[in-house]
Design a protein around this motif. Structure first.
Motif, mmCIF file in Angstrom:
data_model
loop_
_atom_site.group_PDB
_atom_site.id
_atom_site.type_symbol
_atom_site.label_atom_id
_atom_site.label_comp_id
_atom_site.label_asym_id
_atom_site.label_seq_id
_atom_site.Cartn_x
_atom_site.Cartn_y
_atom_site.Cartn_z
ATOM 1 N N HIS A 1 0.829 -1.202 0.000
ATOM 2 C CA HIS A 1 0.000 0.000 0.000
ATOM 3 C C HIS A 1 0.865 1.254 0.000
ATOM 4 O O HIS A 1 0.555 2.242 -0.683
ATOM 5 C CB HIS A 1 -0.934 -0.010 1.211
ATOM 6 C CG HIS A 1 -1.920 1.114 1.202
ATOM 7 N ND1 HIS A 1 -1.838 2.171 2.069
ATOM 8 C CD2 HIS A 1 -3.001 1.352 0.400
ATOM 9 C CE1 HIS A 1 -2.822 3.018 1.824
ATOM 10 N NE2 HIS A 1 -3.540 2.546 0.829
ATOM 11 N N ALA A 2 1.965 1.221 0.750
ATOM 12 C CA ALA A 2 2.878 2.366 0.765
ATOM 13 C C ALA A 2 3.495 2.585 -0.621
ATOM 14 O O ALA A 2 3.671 3.733 -1.060
ATOM 15 C CB ALA A 2 3.975 2.137 1.808
ATOM 16 N N ILE A 3 3.808 1.476 -1.322
ATOM 17 C CA ILE A 3 4.348 1.593 -2.683
ATOM 18 C C ILE A 3 3.317 2.244 -3.601
ATOM 19 O O ILE A 3 3.648 3.099 -4.437
ATOM 20 C CB ILE A 3 4.767 0.208 -3.216
ATOM 21 C CG1 ILE A 3 5.987 -0.311 -2.438
ATOM 22 C CG2 ILE A 3 5.074 0.270 -4.711
ATOM 23 C CD1 ILE A 3 6.369 -1.736 -2.765
ATOM 24 N N GLN A 4 2.043 1.838 -3.460
ATOM 25 C CA GLN A 4 0.988 2.450 -4.263
ATOM 26 C C GLN A 4 0.931 3.958 -4.023
ATOM 27 O O GLN A 4 0.809 4.741 -4.966
ATOM 28 C CB GLN A 4 -0.367 1.824 -3.925
ATOM 29 C CG GLN A 4 -0.537 0.401 -4.442
ATOM 30 C CD GLN A 4 -1.870 -0.185 -4.012
ATOM 31 O OE1 GLN A 4 -1.980 -0.778 -2.951
ATOM 32 N NE2 GLN A 4 -2.882 0.006 -4.823
ATOM 33 N N GLN A 5 1.015 4.365 -2.767
ATOM 34 C CA GLN A 5 0.968 5.783 -2.452
ATOM 35 C C GLN A 5 2.181 6.512 -3.015
ATOM 36 O O GLN A 5 2.058 7.639 -3.526
ATOM 37 C CB GLN A 5 0.880 5.971 -0.934
ATOM 38 C CG GLN A 5 -0.434 5.488 -0.334
ATOM 39 C CD GLN A 5 -0.480 5.645 1.163
ATOM 40 O OE1 GLN A 5 0.513 5.439 1.845
ATOM 41 N NE2 GLN A 5 -1.633 6.016 1.695
ATOM 42 N N ASP A 6 3.368 5.871 -2.944
ATOM 43 C CA ASP A 6 4.570 6.483 -3.508
ATOM 44 C C ASP A 6 4.442 6.645 -5.021
ATOM 45 O O ASP A 6 4.874 7.661 -5.592
ATOM 46 C CB ASP A 6 5.800 5.636 -3.181
ATOM 47 C CG ASP A 6 6.190 5.725 -1.711
ATOM 48 O OD1 ASP A 6 5.726 6.659 -1.039
ATOM 49 O OD2 ASP A 6 6.941 4.848 -1.250
ATOM 50 N N LEU A 7 3.839 5.648 -5.677
ATOM 51 C CA LEU A 7 3.640 5.750 -7.120
ATOM 52 C C LEU A 7 2.674 6.879 -7.456
ATOM 53 O O LEU A 7 2.878 7.617 -8.431
ATOM 54 C CB LEU A 7 3.100 4.417 -7.667
ATOM 55 C CG LEU A 7 4.104 3.264 -7.735
ATOM 56 C CD1 LEU A 7 3.395 1.961 -8.090
ATOM 57 C CD2 LEU A 7 5.197 3.551 -8.757
ATOM 58 N N ASP A 8 1.615 7.029 -6.660
ATOM 59 C CA ASP A 8 0.687 8.139 -6.864
ATOM 60 C C ASP A 8 1.398 9.482 -6.740
ATOM 61 O O ASP A 8 1.195 10.390 -7.555
ATOM 62 C CB ASP A 8 -0.459 8.066 -5.838
ATOM 63 C CG ASP A 8 -1.629 7.239 -6.348
ATOM 64 O OD1 ASP A 8 -1.810 7.180 -7.576
ATOM 65 O OD2 ASP A 8 -2.352 6.661 -5.535
ATOM 66 N N THR A 9 2.226 9.607 -5.696
ATOM 67 C CA THR A 9 2.955 10.860 -5.484
ATOM 68 C C THR A 9 3.918 11.143 -6.631
ATOM 69 O O THR A 9 4.011 12.280 -7.120
ATOM 70 C CB THR A 9 3.733 10.787 -4.152
ATOM 71 O OG1 THR A 9 2.819 10.526 -3.082
ATOM 72 C CG2 THR A 9 4.462 12.091 -3.886
ATOM 73 N N THR A 10 4.618 10.109 -7.080
ATOM 74 C CA THR A 10 5.555 10.280 -8.193
ATOM 75 C C THR A 10 4.821 10.688 -9.458
ATOM 76 O O THR A 10 5.286 11.564 -10.213
ATOM 77 C CB THR A 10 6.335 8.974 -8.427
ATOM 78 O OG1 THR A 10 6.998 8.586 -7.216
ATOM 79 C CG2 THR A 10 7.358 9.147 -9.539
ATOM 80 N N ALA A 11 3.664 10.060 -9.704
ATOM 81 C CA ALA A 11 2.871 10.414 -10.883
ATOM 82 C C ALA A 11 2.420 11.868 -10.815
ATOM 83 O O ALA A 11 2.434 12.587 -11.824
ATOM 84 C CB ALA A 11 1.661 9.482 -10.996
ATOM 85 N N ALA A 12 2.035 12.312 -9.625
ATOM 86 C CA ALA A 12 1.596 13.705 -9.470
ATOM 87 C C ALA A 12 2.744 14.672 -9.766
ATOM 88 O O ALA A 12 2.551 15.718 -10.394
ATOM 89 C CB ALA A 12 1.067 13.932 -8.056
ATOM 90 N N HIS A 13 3.959 14.321 -9.336
ATOM 91 C CA HIS A 13 5.117 15.169 -9.620
ATOM 92 C C HIS A 13 5.407 15.217 -11.121
ATOM 93 O O HIS A 13 5.821 16.256 -11.647
ATOM 94 C CB HIS A 13 6.352 14.663 -8.877
ATOM 95 C CG HIS A 13 6.320 14.932 -7.401
ATOM 96 N ND1 HIS A 13 5.912 16.128 -6.876
ATOM 97 C CD2 HIS A 13 6.629 14.145 -6.330
ATOM 98 C CE1 HIS A 13 5.987 16.096 -5.563
ATOM 99 N NE2 HIS A 13 6.401 14.887 -5.197
ATOM 100 N N LEU A 14 5.193 14.098 -11.797
ATOM 101 C CA LEU A 14 5.486 14.058 -13.232
ATOM 102 C C LEU A 14 4.562 14.965 -14.035
ATOM 103 O O LEU A 14 4.971 15.540 -15.048
ATOM 104 C CB LEU A 14 5.376 12.617 -13.747
ATOM 105 C CG LEU A 14 6.564 11.698 -13.467
ATOM 106 C CD1 LEU A 14 6.229 10.269 -13.876
ATOM 107 C CD2 LEU A 14 7.817 12.176 -14.202
#
Length: 280
Positions: A247-260
């Motif tokens: 779940h933490a990885i999913q949240q990190d991916l969401d955050t990274t996508a938002a930065h992109l």
């Protein structure tokens, strides 16, 4: 208001912990300022209860009780993941809602999701938690008091979104989209936007592969926990930790996508200094 529907799970503890923003505890009492709304039948459980404030663990156990009372209840496709969790977040610039306003929003969202049906006596157990700024979480058990399985409407996300728009209008909140009514011309997606889309698909809570893996790990942990012996409990605990890391990885991916997809600010080099040359 932005509604989000989480992947269904077997136990409410993780959903409640996410709603609170901290682990559930046998020592932390949740008052009516945190549990701002609940299913109508809860009054029968608290009518003669001397302890008026339940701990977060007791609230989780209350939502989990239908599993114990109806051990064979399952969906038509034999799915036992009965814990439904949705959250709704306000616009960052919205005003702070009052307790009654949060309660009204929770009941309306519960009705939109189909977990509260006016006049139905043996419906779902559900509670609404308002513990984090600008956010409310609704957690329900889809097993009815009579053991029947409640199937959420197929268009539950559309219903939640439509109701969120009506709540915005009634409570004078900032709508999700503002701007001219005429359609804007969409530019071609950049490479960053395309990569962000891939990351968001991986992290998607509904159809993403990580959500599927996390669900399988949680399901396995739930079944192993029922096996006798300390080894099974230890293994189930490790699997739950794995699910949390996923779940933490999913949240990190969401955050990274938002930065992109955030627009980049062009860096303008400072203007070169014009130095005066003295004539020889």
């Amino acid at each position: 208001m932005i509604p989000r529907l989480h992947e269904r799970t077997h136990r409410p503890h993780d959903s409640l912990a996410e709603a609170l923003g901290r682990p559930v505890s046998p020592n932390e009492g949740l008052t009516e300022y945190t549990v701002v709304a609940h299913w109508p039948g809860l009054d029968y459980f608290t009518l003669d209860d001397e302890q008026k404030i339940w701990t977060s663990v007791q609230w989780a156990e209350h939502l989990e009780d239908p599993y114990l009372e109806h051990p064979f209840a399952a969906s038509p496709d034999d799915d036992r993941r009965a814990i439904l969790h949705l959250d709704v977040r306000l616009h960052p610039d919205d005003r702070e809602l009052t307790g009654p306003e949060w309660a009204e929003a929770a009941h309306r969202l519960a009705r939109a999701a189909g977990i509260e049906i006016p006049g139905k006596e043996h419906g779902c157990r559900w509670i609404a938690v308002q513990a984090q700024p600008g956010r409310i979480d609704v957690i329900a058990n889809l097993i009815h008091l009579d053991g029947a399985w409640h199937a959420p409407p197929a268009d539950i996300l559309r219903r939640l979104s439509d109701e969120a728009r009506r709540i915005e209008q009634d409570l004078h909140l900032i709508p999700v989209r503002t701007g001219p009514s005429r359609p804007a011309i969409r530019p071609a997606p950049t490479a960053s936007a395309q990569l962000a889309s891939v990351l968001m698909q991986l992290a998607d809570e509904q159809i993403g592969p990580l959500a599927t893996v996390r669900g399988l790990v949680e399901h396995t942990a739930h079944r192993i926990a029922r096996q006798p012996g300390a080894a099974g409990i230890d293994t189930a605990h490790r699997l739950k930790l794995m699910a949390r890391r996923l779940h933490a990885i999913q949240q990190d991916l969401d955050t990274t996508a938002a930065h992109l997809i955030q627009p980049r600010v062009a860096t303008v080099p400072p203007a070169a200094r014009h130095t005066a040359h003295r004539s020889p």
